[in-house]
Design a protein around this motif. Sequence first.
Motif, short mmCIF file in Angstrom:
data_model
loop_
_atom_site.label_atom_id
_atom_site.label_comp_id
_atom_site.label_asym_id
_atom_site.label_seq_id
_atom_site.Cartn_x
_atom_site.Cartn_y
_atom_site.Cartn_z
N GLU A 272 16.16 37.44 84.82
CA GLU A 272 17.42 37.42 84.08
C GLU A 272 18.00 38.82 83.91
OE1 GLU A 272 19.11 35.19 80.13
OE2 GLU A 272 17.19 36.23 79.94
N CYS A 273 19.30 38.92 84.14
CA CYS A 273 20.08 40.12 83.82
C CYS A 273 21.29 39.62 83.05
CB CYS A 273 20.51 40.85 85.10
SG CYS A 273 21.45 42.36 84.79
N ASN A 274 21.30 39.87 81.76
CA ASN A 274 22.26 39.22 80.85
C ASN A 274 23.64 39.88 80.94
OD1 ASN A 274 23.59 37.98 78.75
ND2 ASN A 274 21.99 38.34 77.25
N PRO A 275 24.67 39.15 81.40
CA PRO A 275 26.02 39.73 81.49
C PRO A 275 26.81 39.64 80.19
CG PRO A 275 26.09 37.52 82.35
CD PRO A 275 24.65 37.77 81.94
N LEU A 276 26.30 38.89 79.21
CA LEU A 276 27.07 38.62 77.99
C LEU A 276 26.92 39.78 77.02
CD1 LEU A 276 26.13 34.84 77.63
CD2 LEU A 276 27.99 35.89 78.95
N GLN A 277 27.55 40.89 77.40
CA GLN A 277 27.40 42.15 76.67
C GLN A 277 28.61 42.48 75.79
OE1 GLN A 277 26.74 44.76 79.98
NE2 GLN A 277 24.67 44.02 80.34
N GLY A 278 29.60 41.58 75.78
CA GLY A 278 30.84 41.86 75.07
C GLY A 278 30.66 42.11 73.59
N SER A 279 29.87 41.28 72.92
CA SER A 279 29.70 41.45 71.47
C SER A 279 29.01 42.76 71.14
CB SER A 279 28.92 40.26 70.88
OG SER A 279 27.65 40.15 71.48
N LEU A 280 28.06 43.17 72.00
CA LEU A 280 27.39 44.45 71.79
C LEU A 280 28.38 45.61 71.94
CD1 LEU A 280 24.08 43.90 73.80
CD2 LEU A 280 24.42 43.67 71.34
N LEU A 281 29.27 45.50 72.92
CA LEU A 281 30.26 46.55 73.15
C LEU A 281 31.22 46.65 71.98
CD1 LEU A 281 31.63 48.69 74.89
CD2 LEU A 281 32.81 46.84 76.12
N MET A 282 31.71 45.52 71.49
CA MET A 282 32.66 45.56 70.37
C MET A 282 31.99 46.04 69.09
SD MET A 282 35.20 44.87 72.08
CE MET A 282 35.07 44.47 73.84
N GLN A 283 30.74 45.64 68.91
CA GLN A 283 30.00 46.13 67.75
C GLN A 283 29.85 47.65 67.83
OE1 GLN A 283 26.13 44.35 67.26
NE2 GLN A 283 25.44 46.01 65.96
N ALA A 284 29.54 48.15 69.02
CA ALA A 284 29.40 49.60 69.20
C ALA A 284 30.72 50.31 68.90
CB ALA A 284 28.95 49.91 70.63
N ALA A 285 31.83 49.74 69.35
CA ALA A 285 33.14 50.35 69.08
C ALA A 285 33.41 50.42 67.58
CB ALA A 285 34.24 49.54 69.77
N ARG A 286 33.09 49.35 66.86
CA ARG A 286 33.27 49.34 65.41
C ARG A 286 32.39 50.40 64.74
NH1 ARG A 286 37.90 47.18 63.64
NH2 ARG A 286 38.26 45.05 64.40
N GLU A 287 31.16 50.52 65.20
CA GLU A 287 30.24 51.50 64.62
C GLU A 287 30.74 52.92 64.89
OE1 GLU A 287 27.40 50.75 62.80
OE2 GLU A 287 28.21 48.72 62.90
N ILE A 288 31.21 53.16 66.09
CA ILE A 288 31.73 54.49 66.44
C ILE A 288 32.92 54.84 65.56
CG2 ILE A 288 32.96 55.78 68.24
CD1 ILE A 288 31.18 54.26 70.28
N MET A 289 33.85 53.91 65.45
CA MET A 289 35.05 54.17 64.65
C MET A 289 34.75 54.26 63.16
SD MET A 289 37.63 54.63 66.69
CE MET A 289 36.39 55.60 67.56
N GLY A 290 33.60 53.70 62.77
CA GLY A 290 33.18 53.81 61.37
C GLY A 290 32.35 55.04 61.10
N GLY A 291 32.14 55.87 62.13
CA GLY A 291 31.40 57.11 61.96
C GLY A 291 29.91 56.93 61.83
N ARG A 292 29.39 55.81 62.31
CA ARG A 292 27.96 55.54 62.18
C ARG A 292 27.18 56.02 63.40
NH1 ARG A 292 30.37 50.99 59.72
NH2 ARG A 292 29.74 50.78 57.54
N THR A 293 25.88 56.19 63.20
CA THR A 293 24.99 56.66 64.26
C THR A 293 24.55 55.49 65.13
OG1 THR A 293 24.20 58.48 62.89
CG2 THR A 293 22.80 57.82 64.72
#
Length: 317
Positions: free
Chosen positions: A270-291
Amino acid sequence: MPTVETVVTETINISSLYPSHMNEDIVMGFSQLGSESDWRLANTASIVESAKEAGITLLLENAEQSQQAQFSAIRSFIEKQVDVIAIAPVVQTGWENILQEIKEAGIPVVIIDRSVNVEDTSLYVTFIGSDFYEEGIKAGKYALDKMRNKPGGIRIAELEGTVGSTPSIDRGRGFRDVIQERDDMEIIMSQPADFTIEGGKKVMEQFLQEAGEQPPQLLFAHNDDMAIGAIQAIEEFGLEPGKDIIIISVDGTRQAFEMMIEGKINAVIECNPLQGSLLMQAAREIMGGRTLPKRIIPPEDIFTQEYAHLEIDHRKY
Protein backbone atom coordinates in the motif's frame (compact mmCIF):
# COMPACT_ATOMS: atom_id res chain seq x y z
CA MET A 1 -7.83 13.87 12.20
CA PRO A 2 -6.17 10.85 10.53
CA THR A 3 -3.67 8.75 12.42
CA VAL A 4 -0.16 9.24 11.11
CA GLU A 5 3.33 8.12 11.91
CA THR A 6 5.71 11.02 12.37
CA VAL A 7 9.47 10.84 12.20
CA VAL A 8 10.89 13.88 13.97
CA THR A 9 14.43 14.32 12.69
CA GLU A 10 14.05 18.08 13.00
CA THR A 11 11.28 20.46 13.96
CA ILE A 12 10.58 23.93 12.65
CA ASN A 13 9.40 26.76 14.89
CA ILE A 14 6.91 28.25 12.46
CA SER A 15 6.19 31.37 14.48
CA SER A 16 9.80 32.53 14.12
CA LEU A 17 9.67 32.29 10.32
CA TYR A 18 6.15 33.11 9.15
CA PRO A 19 3.45 35.44 10.49
CA SER A 20 0.51 33.82 12.27
CA HIS A 21 -2.96 34.45 10.84
CA MET A 22 -4.91 31.43 12.01
CA ASN A 23 -8.31 33.08 11.72
CA GLU A 24 -7.81 34.47 8.23
CA ASP A 25 -8.66 32.74 4.98
CA ILE A 26 -5.78 30.64 3.68
CA VAL A 27 -4.82 30.48 0.00
CA MET A 28 -2.69 27.52 -1.03
CA GLY A 29 -0.89 27.11 -4.33
CA PHE A 30 -0.45 23.42 -5.18
CA SER A 31 1.86 22.18 -7.93
CA GLN A 32 0.79 18.62 -8.76
CA LEU A 33 3.28 16.66 -10.83
CA GLY A 34 0.84 14.98 -13.23
CA SER A 35 -2.10 12.67 -13.82
CA GLU A 36 -0.22 9.56 -14.89
CA SER A 37 -2.06 6.96 -12.79
CA ASP A 38 -5.17 6.13 -10.80
CA TRP A 39 -3.08 6.76 -7.68
CA ARG A 40 -2.25 10.29 -8.83
CA LEU A 41 -5.88 11.05 -9.69
CA ALA A 42 -6.92 9.87 -6.21
CA ASN A 43 -4.18 12.01 -4.67
CA THR A 44 -5.37 15.11 -6.51
CA ALA A 45 -9.02 14.43 -5.65
CA SER A 46 -8.12 13.99 -1.98
CA ILE A 47 -6.36 17.36 -1.90
CA VAL A 48 -9.15 19.17 -3.74
CA GLU A 49 -11.86 17.69 -1.50
CA SER A 50 -9.89 18.29 1.70
CA ALA A 51 -9.28 21.93 0.76
CA LYS A 52 -13.04 22.45 0.37
CA GLU A 53 -13.74 20.78 3.69
CA ALA A 54 -11.08 22.87 5.43
CA GLY A 55 -12.24 26.13 3.87
CA ILE A 56 -8.86 26.66 2.20
CA THR A 57 -8.73 28.28 -1.24
CA LEU A 58 -6.73 25.96 -3.50
CA LEU A 59 -4.95 27.10 -6.65
CA LEU A 60 -4.11 23.86 -8.45
CA GLU A 61 -1.65 23.62 -11.35
CA ASN A 62 -0.92 20.24 -12.95
CA ALA A 63 2.57 19.99 -14.45
CA GLU A 64 1.96 16.76 -16.42
CA GLN A 65 5.44 15.42 -15.63
CA SER A 66 7.35 18.64 -16.41
CA GLN A 67 9.61 20.15 -13.77
CA GLN A 68 9.81 23.37 -15.80
CA ALA A 69 6.01 23.58 -15.73
CA GLN A 70 6.20 23.21 -11.95
CA PHE A 71 8.68 26.09 -11.75
CA SER A 72 6.35 28.29 -13.82
CA ALA A 73 3.37 27.41 -11.62
CA ILE A 74 5.33 28.13 -8.46
CA ARG A 75 6.44 31.53 -9.74
CA SER A 76 2.81 32.35 -10.49
CA PHE A 77 1.92 31.41 -6.90
CA ILE A 78 4.65 33.76 -5.66
CA GLU A 79 3.27 36.58 -7.82
CA LYS A 80 -0.20 35.96 -6.40
CA GLN A 81 1.24 36.06 -2.86
CA VAL A 82 -0.40 32.84 -1.73
CA ASP A 83 -0.08 31.90 1.95
CA VAL A 84 1.33 28.38 1.49
CA ILE A 85 2.86 26.52 -1.45
CA ALA A 86 2.57 22.74 -1.68
CA ILE A 87 4.68 20.80 -4.18
CA ALA A 88 4.50 17.20 -5.36
CA PRO A 89 7.82 17.15 -7.26
CA VAL A 90 8.27 15.27 -10.55
CA VAL A 91 11.88 14.42 -9.66
CA GLN A 92 13.88 14.93 -6.49
CA THR A 93 16.77 17.04 -7.84
CA GLY A 94 17.04 20.61 -9.16
CA TRP A 95 14.89 22.36 -6.54
CA GLU A 96 17.34 24.57 -4.65
CA ASN A 97 16.94 27.75 -6.71
CA ILE A 98 13.14 27.76 -6.94
CA LEU A 99 12.78 26.92 -3.25
CA GLN A 100 15.12 29.79 -2.44
CA GLU A 101 12.87 32.11 -4.47
CA ILE A 102 9.89 30.99 -2.41
CA LYS A 103 11.81 31.48 0.84
CA GLU A 104 12.82 35.00 -0.18
CA ALA A 105 9.13 35.72 -0.83
CA GLY A 106 8.36 34.68 2.74
CA ILE A 107 6.03 31.81 1.77
CA PRO A 108 6.19 28.48 3.64
CA VAL A 109 6.51 25.29 1.59
CA VAL A 110 5.12 21.80 2.16
CA ILE A 111 6.55 18.97 0.07
CA ILE A 112 4.05 16.17 -0.52
CA ASP A 113 4.25 12.62 -1.87
CA ARG A 114 7.79 12.75 -3.33
CA SER A 115 10.78 14.27 -1.55
CA VAL A 116 13.31 16.82 -2.77
CA ASN A 117 17.06 16.42 -2.52
CA VAL A 118 18.36 19.72 -1.13
CA GLU A 119 21.22 20.47 1.26
CA ASP A 120 19.28 23.22 3.05
CA THR A 121 16.21 21.51 4.48
CA SER A 122 14.99 24.80 5.94
CA LEU A 123 13.76 25.58 2.41
CA TYR A 124 10.62 23.61 3.24
CA VAL A 125 8.64 23.20 6.47
CA THR A 126 7.68 19.54 6.29
CA PHE A 127 7.45 16.57 3.95
CA ILE A 128 4.23 14.55 3.90
CA GLY A 129 4.60 11.25 2.12
CA SER A 130 5.10 7.53 2.15
CA ASP A 131 8.31 5.74 3.07
CA PHE A 132 9.14 4.45 -0.41
CA TYR A 133 12.24 2.63 0.79
CA GLU A 134 10.12 0.70 3.30
CA GLU A 135 7.69 -0.15 0.49
CA GLY A 136 10.60 -1.71 -1.41
CA ILE A 137 11.62 -3.58 1.74
CA LYS A 138 8.10 -5.02 2.07
CA ALA A 139 8.11 -6.09 -1.58
CA GLY A 140 11.49 -7.76 -1.15
CA LYS A 141 10.42 -9.64 1.96
CA TYR A 142 7.30 -10.91 0.20
CA ALA A 143 9.45 -12.03 -2.75
CA LEU A 144 11.77 -13.97 -0.45
CA ASP A 145 8.86 -15.64 1.32
CA LYS A 146 6.93 -16.44 -1.87
CA MET A 147 9.94 -17.96 -3.60
CA ARG A 148 11.42 -19.70 -0.55
CA ASN A 149 10.65 -23.20 -1.84
CA LYS A 150 11.60 -22.49 -5.46
CA PRO A 151 14.88 -23.92 -6.71
CA GLY A 152 17.80 -21.61 -7.41
CA GLY A 153 18.17 -19.19 -10.26
CA ILE A 154 15.13 -16.99 -9.64
CA ARG A 155 14.79 -14.55 -12.55
CA ILE A 156 13.25 -11.19 -11.62
CA ALA A 157 11.95 -8.42 -13.87
CA GLU A 158 11.45 -4.89 -12.56
CA LEU A 159 9.25 -2.13 -13.93
CA GLU A 160 10.61 1.17 -12.63
CA GLY A 161 8.70 4.43 -12.44
CA THR A 162 9.71 7.87 -13.70
CA VAL A 163 13.48 8.24 -14.01
CA GLY A 164 14.87 10.29 -11.13
CA SER A 165 11.67 10.17 -9.06
CA THR A 166 11.90 9.42 -5.35
CA PRO A 167 9.50 6.43 -5.34
CA SER A 168 11.33 4.75 -8.21
CA ILE A 169 14.74 5.25 -6.64
CA ASP A 170 13.77 4.23 -3.11
CA ARG A 171 11.47 1.31 -3.95
CA GLY A 172 14.16 -0.21 -6.13
CA ARG A 173 16.82 0.32 -3.46
CA GLY A 174 14.72 -1.21 -0.69
CA PHE A 175 13.81 -4.23 -2.82
CA ARG A 176 17.44 -4.89 -3.75
CA ASP A 177 18.65 -4.53 -0.18
CA VAL A 178 16.35 -7.39 0.85
CA ILE A 179 16.67 -9.88 -2.02
CA GLN A 180 20.47 -9.79 -1.84
CA GLU A 181 20.06 -12.11 1.14
CA ARG A 182 19.56 -14.84 -1.43
CA ASP A 183 22.39 -15.19 -3.94
CA ASP A 184 20.30 -17.04 -6.51
CA MET A 185 17.69 -14.29 -6.90
CA GLU A 186 18.69 -11.93 -9.69
CA ILE A 187 17.06 -8.93 -11.37
CA ILE A 188 17.74 -9.88 -14.97
CA MET A 189 15.87 -6.96 -16.54
CA SER A 190 14.88 -3.55 -15.24
CA GLN A 191 13.56 -0.57 -17.14
CA PRO A 192 11.48 2.58 -16.53
CA ALA A 193 7.82 2.42 -17.60
CA ASP A 194 6.74 5.87 -16.35
CA PHE A 195 4.11 4.63 -13.85
CA THR A 196 1.56 4.10 -16.68
CA ILE A 197 -0.46 1.14 -17.96
CA GLU A 198 0.78 1.77 -21.48
CA GLY A 199 4.38 1.93 -20.33
CA GLY A 200 4.03 -1.23 -18.26
CA LYS A 201 2.61 -3.18 -21.18
CA LYS A 202 5.19 -1.94 -23.68
CA VAL A 203 8.19 -2.67 -21.46
CA MET A 204 6.85 -6.05 -20.36
CA GLU A 205 6.34 -7.03 -24.00
CA GLN A 206 9.98 -6.16 -24.58
CA PHE A 207 11.08 -8.17 -21.55
CA LEU A 208 9.18 -11.26 -22.68
CA GLN A 209 10.50 -11.06 -26.22
CA GLU A 210 14.07 -10.73 -24.98
CA ALA A 211 13.69 -13.56 -22.46
CA GLY A 212 12.29 -16.02 -24.99
CA GLU A 213 11.91 -19.46 -23.46
CA GLN A 214 13.16 -18.31 -20.06
CA PRO A 215 10.73 -15.60 -18.95
CA PRO A 216 11.11 -13.99 -15.54
CA GLN A 217 9.58 -15.91 -12.65
CA LEU A 218 8.76 -12.79 -10.64
CA LEU A 219 7.83 -9.23 -11.55
CA PHE A 220 8.23 -6.26 -9.23
CA ALA A 221 6.24 -3.30 -10.58
CA HIS A 222 6.76 0.05 -8.87
CA ASN A 223 3.05 0.83 -9.17
CA ASP A 224 -0.30 -0.81 -9.92
CA ASP A 225 -0.81 0.78 -13.32
CA MET A 226 2.44 -0.67 -14.67
CA ALA A 227 1.53 -4.05 -13.19
CA ILE A 228 -1.86 -3.94 -14.93
CA GLY A 229 -0.19 -3.14 -18.26
CA ALA A 230 2.30 -5.95 -17.69
CA ILE A 231 -0.54 -8.39 -17.03
CA GLN A 232 -1.98 -7.59 -20.46
CA ALA A 233 1.38 -8.31 -22.07
CA ILE A 234 1.86 -11.54 -20.09
CA GLU A 235 -1.56 -12.88 -21.11
CA GLU A 236 -1.02 -11.97 -24.76
CA PHE A 237 2.29 -13.83 -24.58
CA GLY A 238 0.40 -16.97 -23.51
CA LEU A 239 1.47 -17.02 -19.87
CA GLU A 240 -0.64 -16.87 -16.72
CA PRO A 241 0.01 -13.84 -14.50
CA GLY A 242 0.14 -14.67 -10.81
CA LYS A 243 1.18 -18.27 -11.52
CA ASP A 244 3.72 -18.43 -14.32
CA ILE A 245 5.01 -15.04 -13.21
CA ILE A 246 4.56 -13.95 -9.60
CA ILE A 247 3.56 -10.27 -9.53
CA ILE A 248 4.23 -7.78 -6.74
CA SER A 249 2.97 -4.22 -7.11
CA VAL A 250 2.79 -0.97 -5.14
CA ASP A 251 -0.13 1.42 -4.54
CA GLY A 252 -3.31 -0.42 -3.54
CA THR A 253 -5.88 0.76 -6.07
CA ARG A 254 -9.26 -0.93 -6.35
CA GLN A 255 -8.35 -2.26 -9.78
CA ALA A 256 -5.25 -3.92 -8.35
CA PHE A 257 -7.37 -5.53 -5.64
CA GLU A 258 -9.70 -6.85 -8.32
CA MET A 259 -6.67 -8.33 -10.06
CA MET A 260 -5.56 -9.94 -6.78
CA ILE A 261 -8.99 -11.51 -6.31
CA GLU A 262 -8.70 -12.92 -9.84
CA GLY A 263 -5.28 -14.31 -8.92
CA LYS A 264 -3.38 -12.17 -11.42
CA ILE A 265 -1.49 -10.10 -8.81
CA ASN A 266 -0.02 -11.87 -5.79
CA ALA A 267 0.67 -8.96 -3.44
CA VAL A 268 0.24 -5.19 -3.28
CA ILE A 269 2.21 -2.91 -1.00
CA GLU A 270 0.00 0.00 0.00
CA CYS A 271 1.00 3.56 -0.83
CA ASN A 272 -1.72 5.81 0.53
CA PRO A 273 -2.70 8.67 -1.85
CA LEU A 274 -5.31 10.15 0.51
CA GLN A 275 -2.99 12.82 1.85
CA GLY A 276 -5.27 15.84 1.46
CA SER A 277 -6.40 16.10 5.08
CA LEU A 278 -2.81 15.89 6.29
CA LEU A 279 -1.81 18.68 3.90
CA MET A 280 -4.65 20.97 4.97
CA GLN A 281 -3.96 20.26 8.62
CA ALA A 282 -0.31 21.18 8.04
CA ALA A 283 -1.34 24.44 6.35
CA ARG A 284 -3.53 25.34 9.33
CA GLU A 285 -0.71 24.55 11.75
CA ILE A 286 1.77 26.62 9.76
CA MET A 287 -0.55 29.60 9.59
CA GLY A 288 -1.21 29.22 13.31
CA GLY A 289 2.50 29.47 14.05
CA ARG A 290 2.75 25.96 15.42
CA THR A 291 5.70 23.57 15.25
CA LEU A 292 5.56 20.65 12.80
CA PRO A 293 7.67 17.50 12.48
CA LYS A 294 9.97 17.53 9.48
CA ARG A 295 8.56 14.20 8.24
CA ILE A 296 4.97 12.91 8.31
CA ILE A 297 4.27 9.36 7.11
CA PRO A 298 0.71 8.11 6.45
CA PRO A 299 -0.18 4.63 7.77
CA GLU A 300 0.21 1.86 5.18
CA ASP A 301 0.10 -1.94 4.91
CA ILE A 302 0.76 -4.91 2.61
CA PHE A 303 -2.07 -7.01 1.13
CA THR A 304 -1.90 -10.47 -0.44
CA GLN A 305 -4.26 -12.24 -2.80
CA GLU A 306 -5.53 -14.51 -0.03
CA TYR A 307 -7.10 -11.59 1.83
CA ALA A 308 -7.85 -9.11 -0.98
CA HIS A 309 -11.57 -9.90 -0.91
CA LEU A 310 -11.75 -8.75 2.73
CA GLU A 311 -10.27 -5.33 1.94
CA ILE A 312 -11.58 -4.35 -1.48
CA ASP A 313 -14.76 -2.71 -0.19
CA HIS A 314 -12.61 -0.37 1.92
CA ARG A 315 -10.71 0.96 -1.09
CA LYS A 316 -11.58 4.60 -1.72
CA TYR A 317 -9.59 4.85 -4.94
